[in-house]
Design a protein around this motif. Structure first.
Motif, PDB file in Angstrom:
ATOM      1  N   LYS A  48      -3.910  -5.994   0.975  1.00 17.94           N
ATOM      2  CA  LYS A  48      -2.575  -5.824   0.391  1.00 17.94           C
ATOM      3  C   LYS A  48      -1.733  -4.814   1.178  1.00 17.94           C
ATOM      4  N   SER A  49      -2.309  -3.646   1.444  1.00 17.72           N
ATOM      5  CA  SER A  49      -1.542  -2.605   2.142  1.00 17.72           C
ATOM      6  C   SER A  49      -1.183  -3.046   3.549  1.00 17.72           C
ATOM      7  N   THR A  50      -2.084  -3.737   4.188  1.00 21.33           N
ATOM      8  CA  THR A  50      -1.797  -4.241   5.530  1.00 21.33           C
ATOM      9  C   THR A  50      -0.624  -5.220   5.476  1.00 21.33           C
ATOM     10  N   ALA A 102     -12.114  -4.490  12.061  1.00 21.89           N
ATOM     11  CA  ALA A 102     -11.913  -4.924  10.677  1.00 21.89           C
ATOM     12  C   ALA A 102     -10.822  -5.997  10.610  1.00 21.89           C
ATOM     13  N   SER A 124      -9.578  -3.945  -4.021  1.00 18.15           N
ATOM     14  CA  SER A 124      -9.470  -2.917  -2.995  1.00 18.15           C
ATOM     15  C   SER A 124     -10.067  -3.448  -1.685  1.00 18.15           C
ATOM     16  N   TYR A 174      -7.888  -4.749  12.966  1.00 19.62           N
ATOM     17  CA  TYR A 174      -7.739  -3.357  13.402  1.00 19.62           C
ATOM     18  C   TYR A 174      -8.649  -3.087  14.607  1.00 19.62           C
ATOM     19  N   ALA A 230      -8.722  -5.861   0.110  1.00 15.57           N
ATOM     20  CA  ALA A 230      -8.388  -7.284   0.299  1.00 15.57           C
ATOM     21  C   ALA A 230      -7.377  -7.503   1.427  1.00 15.57           C
ATOM     22  N   GLU A 242       2.475  -1.491  10.757  1.00 12.30           N
ATOM     23  CA  GLU A 242       1.402  -2.141  11.518  1.00 12.30           C
ATOM     24  C   GLU A 242       1.964  -3.447  12.086  1.00 12.30           C
ATOM     25  N   ALA A 297      -8.263  -7.540   8.542  1.00  7.80           N
ATOM     26  CA  ALA A 297      -7.543  -7.228   7.299  1.00  7.80           C
ATOM     27  C   ALA A 297      -6.816  -8.449   6.763  1.00  7.80           C
TER      28      ALA A 297
HETATM   29  P1  ADP Z   1      -5.950  -3.154   0.272  1.00  6.47           P
HETATM   30  O1  ADP Z   1      -4.586  -2.568   0.379  1.00  6.47           O
HETATM   31  O2  ADP Z   1      -5.971  -4.480  -0.409  1.00  6.47           O
HETATM   32  O3  ADP Z   1      -6.931  -2.198  -0.313  1.00  6.47           O
HETATM   33  P2  ADP Z   1      -6.051  -2.843   3.168  1.00  6.47           P
HETATM   34  O4  ADP Z   1      -4.962  -3.635   3.763  1.00  6.47           O
HETATM   35  O5  ADP Z   1      -5.858  -1.375   3.031  1.00  6.47           O
HETATM   36  O6  ADP Z   1      -6.462  -3.484   1.759  1.00  6.47           O
HETATM   37  O7  ADP Z   1      -7.390  -3.068   4.011  1.00  6.47           O
HETATM   38  C1  ADP Z   1      -7.849  -4.346   4.408  1.00  6.47           C
HETATM   39  C2  ADP Z   1      -9.037  -4.165   5.346  1.00  6.47           C
HETATM   40  O8  ADP Z   1      -8.624  -3.549   6.539  1.00  6.47           O
HETATM   41  C3  ADP Z   1     -10.149  -3.291   4.771  1.00  6.47           C
HETATM   42  O9  ADP Z   1     -11.371  -3.794   5.228  1.00  6.47           O
HETATM   43  C4  ADP Z   1      -9.861  -1.939   5.390  1.00  6.47           C
HETATM   44  O10 ADP Z   1     -11.038  -1.190   5.504  1.00  6.47           O
HETATM   45  C5  ADP Z   1      -9.304  -2.331   6.736  1.00  6.47           C
HETATM   46  N1  ADP Z   1      -8.334  -1.340   7.238  1.00  6.47           N
HETATM   47  C6  ADP Z   1      -7.170  -0.979   6.653  1.00  6.47           C
HETATM   48  N2  ADP Z   1      -6.517  -0.088   7.400  1.00  6.47           N
HETATM   49  C7  ADP Z   1      -7.280   0.132   8.493  1.00  6.47           C
HETATM   50  C8  ADP Z   1      -7.137   0.945   9.661  1.00  6.47           C
HETATM   51  N3  ADP Z   1      -6.058   1.723   9.845  1.00  6.47           N
HETATM   52  N4  ADP Z   1      -8.122   0.910  10.574  1.00  6.47           N
HETATM   53  C9  ADP Z   1      -9.179   0.126  10.405  1.00  6.47           C
HETATM   54  N5  ADP Z   1      -9.382  -0.680   9.336  1.00  6.47           N
HETATM   55  C10 ADP Z   1      -8.447  -0.671   8.397  1.00  6.47           C
END
Ligand code: ADP
Ligand code: ADP
Length: 228
Positions: free
Chosen positions: A41-43, A15, A37, A11, A39, A52, A17
């Motif tokens: 997953k959402s990314t 960060a 949390s 990001y 890790a 994204e 991801a």
């Molecule tokens: P999970 O879904 O497993 O909780 P995420 O994919 O949300 O994990 O996040 C993975 C990493 O990327 C984390 O360190 C989070 O803080 C970072 N992150 C996620 N979305 C963003 C964003 N939009 N901008 C900056 N960092 C992000």
């Protein structure tokens, strides 16, 4: 159906991801994405419908090259995907029927086909009798079933769900999982990020575990694993 080769996502704030992820998911698979949390997953999930973009690597979804895609092509990618979120994301001032029909209006379906399809998917999720209700008049589980109906009404190749049972009690979560099982049995690929250990351990489907942006485990009939 989904191919990732050396996919990383960094990001803007630095960060990391995802870091060098390789994955292939075939048509008809049912895949859980698990991990603590933060890790990644959402990314992982968001890249599949191009919410994204990868920073580097190759990503193809349902035949589309997600990275080297023109803006005009994005709706075609998304048309083949049904996306479901933890917080349902229904339109509050539209009825159940309208919320589901709205997904079809976007692709300009003929009105009769639309009514038939909406009724059919409301049957799949067991909500035909609620078609005139507004989201606020429904329980959380019912709202999620509307979201599923909306996600499948265009007959997507892949259903993508990010913590779909995260706000639901265990019984209601299983109602949702039974619907996913049925959709999967009909041939739809399902990719679901979840924290629900019981669901993952009971279903015995493919489990991809992510830790700090890396895939640390990929098992065909896996369990949730040890991490908290
Ligand atoms: P999970 O879904 O497993 O909780 P995420 O994919 O949300 O994990 O996040 C993975 C990493 O990327 C984390 O360190 C989070 O803080 C970072 N992150 C996620 N979305 C963003 C964003 N939009 N901008 C900056 N960092 C992000
Ligand atoms: P109106 O009565 O103003 O036409 P409705 O919301 O009652 O508005 O219905 C809109 C259309 O959708 C109607 O043609 C209705 O028959 C049809 N329809 C949609 N879903 C259902 C359903 N589950 N059962 C019966 N009719 C439905």
């Amino acid at each position: 159906m989904i191919h990732m080769s050396n996919v990383s996502k960094i990001y803007e704030n630095g960060a990391v991801a995802l870091d060098g992820v390789d994955v292939d998911i075939e048509k008809g698979e049912f895949v859980f994405i698990v991990g603590a949390s933060g890790a990644g997953k959402s990314t992982f999930i968001k890249m599949l419908f191009r919410e994204e973009l990868p920073t580097s690597g190759v990503l193809t979804v349902n035949g589309h090259d997600v990275v080297n895609m023109s803006h005009k092509e994005v709706p075609y990618l998304r048309r083949g995907l049904g996306v479901i979120f933890q917080d349902y994301r229904l339109l509050p001032d539209k009825t159940v029927f309208e919320n589901v029909a709205f997904a079809m209006q976007v692709i300009e379906a003929p009105r009769r086909l639309m009514q038939r399809s909406v009724n059919a998917v409301l049957d799949v999720v067991g909500l035909r009798d609620k078609y005139n209700c507004f989201p606020a008049q429904l329980s959380g589980g019912e709202q999620q079933r509307v979201a599923i109906a909306r996600a499948i009404v265009n007959d997507p190749a892949i259903v993508i769900a990010d913590e779909p049972t995260g706000n639901l009690d265990p019984d209601t979560s299983w109602d949702i999982m039974d619907i996913f099982k049925r959709i999967n049995k009909a041939g739809t690929t399902i990719v679901m990020a979840t924290h629900d250990r019981t669901i993952v351990d009971t279903m015995k489907r493919r489990v991809i575990a992510i830790e700090d942006g890396h895939i640390v485990r990929d098992e065909l009939r896996g369990g949730y694993g040890y991490e908290a």
